[in-house]
Scaffold this active site. Sequence first.
Site, PDB file in Angstrom:
ATOM      1  N   TYR A  60      45.537 -23.628 -23.458  1.00  0.00           N
ATOM      2  CA  TYR A  60      44.547 -24.141 -22.508  1.00  0.00           C
ATOM      3  C   TYR A  60      44.700 -23.434 -21.159  1.00  0.00           C
ATOM      4  CZ  TYR A  60      42.351 -27.425 -19.272  1.00  0.00           C
ATOM      5  OH  TYR A  60      41.597 -27.985 -18.274  1.00  0.00           O
TER       6      TYR A  60
ATOM      7  N   GLU B 284      38.667 -35.782 -18.307  1.00  0.00           N
ATOM      8  CA  GLU B 284      39.511 -36.072 -17.135  1.00  0.00           C
ATOM      9  C   GLU B 284      39.573 -37.576 -16.888  1.00  0.00           C
ATOM     10  OE1 GLU B 284      41.533 -34.125 -15.664  1.00  0.00           O
ATOM     11  OE2 GLU B 284      40.775 -32.132 -16.158  1.00  0.00           O
TER      12      GLU B 284
ATOM     13  N   TRP C 197      47.931 -34.954 -19.774  1.00  0.00           N
ATOM     14  CA  TRP C 197      46.835 -34.060 -20.159  1.00  0.00           C
ATOM     15  C   TRP C 197      47.063 -33.526 -21.562  1.00  0.00           C
ATOM     16  CZ3 TRP C 197      42.078 -33.670 -19.448  1.00  0.00           C
ATOM     17  CH2 TRP C 197      41.357 -32.509 -19.740  1.00  0.00           C
TER      18      TRP C 197
END
Length: 191
Positions: A15, A37, A45
């Site tokens: 990512y 988010e 995350w």
Amino acid sequence: MPRCTWATTEPAITYHDKEWGVPVHDDRVLFEFLILEGAQAGLSWNTILKKRENYRKALDGFRPAKIARYGTRDVQRLLRNDGIVRNRLKIAATIENAKRFLEVRKEFGTFDAYLWTFVGGEPIQNRWRTLADVPAHTAESDAMSRDLLRRGFKFVGSTICYAFMQATGMVNDHLVTCPRYAELGGVRRRN
């Protein structure tokens, strides 16, 4: 040179190397990041990245027009889906945010045109040396959060908005020692 210190394991490494900080102008992708988010609030995350494909399947490819029409059956289906974060408030926020997204797009032509006004249409090039230097929010994310909340969006506090801005390349928050910093427009100074 080392990558940013938060990207130490997969899927965060991939990512970081391919997506994080790359300017995004596709409305569907911007909507996806806004939802992810918000889903991340209170979680890591990496947890969300691991569930990303499940979210794409569960939320019809993050198509706002379809999600905006979700009803009680869809909410129940999502609450039973162990491939996503099964939080009733976050699921309700996803549906509400899809509706608000459509309103913003109608007003501005694109969600992209609206969002990028908060950074003057160009990525902000920061110069952070350590992860500790990176702020949790900024004046720009404060302004974005206030306006999104005023428009009825949910799970869009300033810290979430700043993480969104980092993810979608509105700010270049790669550390100056990271190869991606220069690749995304940052200029390293010679010491």
